[in-house]
Design a protein around this motif. Sequence first.
Motif, PDB file in Angstrom:
ATOM      1  N   ILE A 157      37.651  43.124  33.059  1.00 49.70           N
ATOM      2  CA  ILE A 157      37.290  42.377  34.276  1.00 49.70           C
ATOM      3  C   ILE A 157      36.105  41.457  34.004  1.00 49.70           C
ATOM      4  O   ILE A 157      36.135  40.271  34.352  1.00 49.70           O
ATOM      5  CB  ILE A 157      36.993  43.340  35.445  1.00 49.70           C
ATOM      6  CG1 ILE A 157      38.281  44.054  35.871  1.00 49.70           C
ATOM      7  CG2 ILE A 157      36.361  42.603  36.624  1.00 49.70           C
ATOM      8  CD1 ILE A 157      38.064  45.248  36.766  1.00 49.70           C
ATOM      9  N   MET A 158      35.070  41.971  33.369  1.00 51.68           N
ATOM     10  CA  MET A 158      33.888  41.154  33.106  1.00 51.68           C
ATOM     11  C   MET A 158      34.190  40.046  32.106  1.00 51.68           C
ATOM     12  O   MET A 158      33.615  38.961  32.188  1.00 51.68           O
ATOM     13  CB  MET A 158      32.733  42.035  32.624  1.00 51.68           C
ATOM     14  CG  MET A 158      32.218  42.973  33.711  1.00 51.68           C
ATOM     15  SD  MET A 158      31.769  42.175  35.270  1.00 51.68           S
ATOM     16  CE  MET A 158      30.175  41.527  34.841  1.00 51.68           C
ATOM     17  N   PHE A 159      35.102  40.287  31.188  1.00 52.14           N
ATOM     18  CA  PHE A 159      35.517  39.234  30.258  1.00 52.14           C
ATOM     19  C   PHE A 159      36.086  38.053  31.030  1.00 52.14           C
ATOM     20  O   PHE A 159      35.705  36.906  30.804  1.00 52.14           O
ATOM     21  CB  PHE A 159      36.557  39.778  29.272  1.00 52.14           C
ATOM     22  CG  PHE A 159      37.125  38.735  28.362  1.00 52.14           C
ATOM     23  CD1 PHE A 159      36.487  38.418  27.178  1.00 52.14           C
ATOM     24  CD2 PHE A 159      38.292  38.057  28.685  1.00 52.14           C
ATOM     25  CE1 PHE A 159      37.003  37.442  26.339  1.00 52.14           C
ATOM     26  CE2 PHE A 159      38.816  37.083  27.855  1.00 52.14           C
ATOM     27  CZ  PHE A 159      38.166  36.775  26.675  1.00 52.14           C
ATOM     28  N   PHE A 160      36.992  38.338  31.948  1.00 53.46           N
ATOM     29  CA  PHE A 160      37.601  37.265  32.731  1.00 53.46           C
ATOM     30  C   PHE A 160      36.567  36.563  33.619  1.00 53.46           C
ATOM     31  O   PHE A 160      36.571  35.338  33.735  1.00 53.46           O
ATOM     32  CB  PHE A 160      38.768  37.795  33.566  1.00 53.46           C
ATOM     33  CG  PHE A 160      40.035  37.920  32.781  1.00 53.46           C
ATOM     34  CD1 PHE A 160      40.883  36.832  32.616  1.00 53.46           C
ATOM     35  CD2 PHE A 160      40.399  39.127  32.197  1.00 53.46           C
ATOM     36  CE1 PHE A 160      42.061  36.935  31.888  1.00 53.46           C
ATOM     37  CE2 PHE A 160      41.571  39.242  31.465  1.00 53.46           C
ATOM     38  CZ  PHE A 160      42.404  38.144  31.305  1.00 53.46           C
ATOM     39  N   ILE A 161      35.682  37.318  34.234  1.00 52.81           N
ATOM     40  CA  ILE A 161      34.644  36.712  35.073  1.00 52.81           C
ATOM     41  C   ILE A 161      33.758  35.793  34.231  1.00 52.81           C
ATOM     42  O   ILE A 161      33.458  34.671  34.638  1.00 52.81           O
ATOM     43  CB  ILE A 161      33.804  37.798  35.792  1.00 52.81           C
ATOM     44  CG1 ILE A 161      34.648  38.478  36.870  1.00 52.81           C
ATOM     45  CG2 ILE A 161      32.533  37.198  36.394  1.00 52.81           C
ATOM     46  CD1 ILE A 161      34.001  39.695  37.507  1.00 52.81           C
ATOM     47  N   ASP A 162      33.354  36.268  33.063  1.00 58.75           N
ATOM     48  CA  ASP A 162      32.494  35.450  32.195  1.00 58.75           C
ATOM     49  C   ASP A 162      33.197  34.200  31.683  1.00 58.75           C
ATOM     50  O   ASP A 162      32.545  33.256  31.248  1.00 58.75           O
ATOM     51  CB  ASP A 162      31.967  36.281  31.032  1.00 58.75           C
ATOM     52  CG  ASP A 162      30.854  37.230  31.448  1.00 58.75           C
ATOM     53  OD1 ASP A 162      30.324  37.083  32.573  1.00 58.75           O
ATOM     54  OD2 ASP A 162      30.514  38.126  30.657  1.00 58.75           O
ATOM     55  N   HIS A 163      34.537  34.206  31.735  1.00 62.52           N
ATOM     56  CA  HIS A 163      35.302  33.023  31.342  1.00 62.52           C
ATOM     57  C   HIS A 163      35.850  32.263  32.558  1.00 62.52           C
ATOM     58  O   HIS A 163      36.805  31.502  32.447  1.00 62.52           O
ATOM     59  CB  HIS A 163      36.432  33.425  30.377  1.00 62.52           C
ATOM     60  CG  HIS A 163      35.913  33.798  29.027  1.00 62.52           C
ATOM     61  ND1 HIS A 163      35.500  35.074  28.729  1.00 62.52           N
ATOM     62  CD2 HIS A 163      35.705  33.045  27.923  1.00 62.52           C
ATOM     63  CE1 HIS A 163      35.070  35.103  27.482  1.00 62.52           C
ATOM     64  NE2 HIS A 163      35.177  33.891  26.961  1.00 62.52           N
ATOM     65  N   ASN A 164      35.220  32.501  33.715  1.00 62.87           N
ATOM     66  CA  ASN A 164      35.557  31.803  34.967  1.00 62.87           C
ATOM     67  C   ASN A 164      37.045  31.877  35.320  1.00 62.87           C
ATOM     68  O   ASN A 164      37.616  30.920  35.826  1.00 62.87           O
ATOM     69  CB  ASN A 164      35.098  30.347  34.926  1.00 62.87           C
ATOM     70  CG  ASN A 164      33.598  30.237  34.867  1.00 62.87           C
ATOM     71  OD1 ASN A 164      32.898  30.953  35.564  1.00 62.87           O
ATOM     72  ND2 ASN A 164      33.103  29.370  34.019  1.00 62.87           N
ATOM     73  N   GLU A 165      37.625  33.008  35.088  1.00 64.24           N
ATOM     74  CA  GLU A 165      39.021  33.261  35.458  1.00 64.24           C
ATOM     75  C   GLU A 165      38.995  34.339  36.532  1.00 64.24           C
ATOM     76  O   GLU A 165      38.590  35.473  36.270  1.00 64.24           O
ATOM     77  CB  GLU A 165      39.827  33.719  34.242  1.00 64.24           C
ATOM     78  CG  GLU A 165      41.263  34.036  34.550  1.00 64.24           C
ATOM     79  CD  GLU A 165      42.041  32.822  35.053  1.00 64.24           C
ATOM     80  OE1 GLU A 165      42.593  32.923  36.167  1.00 64.24           O
ATOM     81  OE2 GLU A 165      42.084  31.805  34.349  1.00 64.24           O
ATOM     82  N   PHE A 166      39.400  33.991  37.755  1.00 65.30           N
ATOM     83  CA  PHE A 166      39.269  34.900  38.890  1.00 65.30           C
ATOM     84  C   PHE A 166      40.610  35.294  39.506  1.00 65.30           C
ATOM     85  O   PHE A 166      40.635  35.860  40.591  1.00 65.30           O
ATOM     86  CB  PHE A 166      38.371  34.258  39.958  1.00 65.30           C
ATOM     87  CG  PHE A 166      37.001  33.914  39.440  1.00 65.30           C
ATOM     88  CD1 PHE A 166      36.029  34.892  39.305  1.00 65.30           C
ATOM     89  CD2 PHE A 166      36.687  32.614  39.063  1.00 65.30           C
ATOM     90  CE1 PHE A 166      34.767  34.589  38.818  1.00 65.30           C
ATOM     91  CE2 PHE A 166      35.425  32.296  38.578  1.00 65.30           C
ATOM     92  CZ  PHE A 166      34.465  33.289  38.452  1.00 65.30           C
ATOM     93  N   ASP A 167      41.700  35.027  38.820  1.00 66.78           N
ATOM     94  CA  ASP A 167      43.032  35.342  39.319  1.00 66.78           C
ATOM     95  C   ASP A 167      43.266  36.853  39.240  1.00 66.78           C
ATOM     96  O   ASP A 167      43.387  37.424  38.152  1.00 66.78           O
ATOM     97  CB  ASP A 167      44.088  34.587  38.515  1.00 66.78           C
ATOM     98  CG  ASP A 167      45.489  34.784  39.048  1.00 66.78           C
ATOM     99  OD1 ASP A 167      45.869  35.930  39.375  1.00 66.78           O
ATOM    100  OD2 ASP A 167      46.221  33.780  39.122  1.00 66.78           O
ATOM    101  N   ILE A 168      43.321  37.491  40.392  1.00 64.88           N
ATOM    102  CA  ILE A 168      43.439  38.947  40.467  1.00 64.88           C
ATOM    103  C   ILE A 168      44.712  39.436  39.767  1.00 64.88           C
ATOM    104  O   ILE A 168      44.690  40.445  39.060  1.00 64.88           O
ATOM    105  CB  ILE A 168      43.403  39.408  41.945  1.00 64.88           C
ATOM    106  CG1 ILE A 168      42.015  39.155  42.524  1.00 64.88           C
ATOM    107  CG2 ILE A 168      43.776  40.875  42.082  1.00 64.88           C
ATOM    108  CD1 ILE A 168      41.909  39.337  44.020  1.00 64.88           C
ATOM    109  N   PHE A 169      45.810  38.723  39.948  1.00 63.38           N
ATOM    110  CA  PHE A 169      47.078  39.143  39.344  1.00 63.38           C
ATOM    111  C   PHE A 169      47.030  39.033  37.824  1.00 63.38           C
ATOM    112  O   PHE A 169      47.499  39.918  37.112  1.00 63.38           O
ATOM    113  CB  PHE A 169      48.237  38.323  39.910  1.00 63.38           C
ATOM    114  CG  PHE A 169      48.513  38.625  41.353  1.00 63.38           C
ATOM    115  CD1 PHE A 169      49.249  39.738  41.720  1.00 63.38           C
ATOM    116  CD2 PHE A 169      48.005  37.806  42.350  1.00 63.38           C
ATOM    117  CE1 PHE A 169      49.490  40.042  43.049  1.00 63.38           C
ATOM    118  CE2 PHE A 169      48.230  38.091  43.686  1.00 63.38           C
ATOM    119  CZ  PHE A 169      48.977  39.211  44.040  1.00 63.38           C
TER     120      PHE A 169
END
Length: 188
Positions: A157-169
């Motif tokens: 989850i934090m990897f995606f957040i740190d890469h500005n990817e917020f798509d829950i699916f």
Amino acid sequence: MITDELFSKVFESFHFKEIHRNPPKSLLKPPAGLFGSLSGVLAGGHTIYHNIPSSETDMYAELEKELAKREPNFYDYLIYYMDQKHIDNEADLYRKAEISRPVFSKIRSMRETNHRPSKPTVIKLCLALHLNSKETQEMLHTVGYAMSNSSLIDKIIMFFIDHNEFDIFKIDNKIYDKTNQRYLIEKL
């Protein structure tokens, strides 16, 4: 670069900065004399207290004073970030976060009901608000949760957040690929 390629290339060495709140030192150790007032223990483990020292009385008065303070709760922070992100309608937020209306209603009334939203619910709201990793950690702390590098799910989850990817699916699918379990979306 496609997110899956980036994930495969970078994830293994990825670590986010964990934020830890430290309680005040006054809460870590009991005041001197707290246990000095015990005068004996009865059969069955019942303790007899005589003449509670004023320092203990002061301690309990201080505790009551602290408990009476109105601290901002999760919903207060949620409203603050909604304002910051120019989201005027709560329904838009909870739909984007894939949260049901009854669950959001419990969050709205949490001060009166002492409701504590689940960690996945908090994370989904943070993702819907596009909060960065520090803001996400702070939101989690308001309800007693934290993200940790020792948790594969938290790390993803934090990897995606740190890469500005917020798509829950998309995030939930990567969690499923790595752990064989759904975390953010219960039914697909």
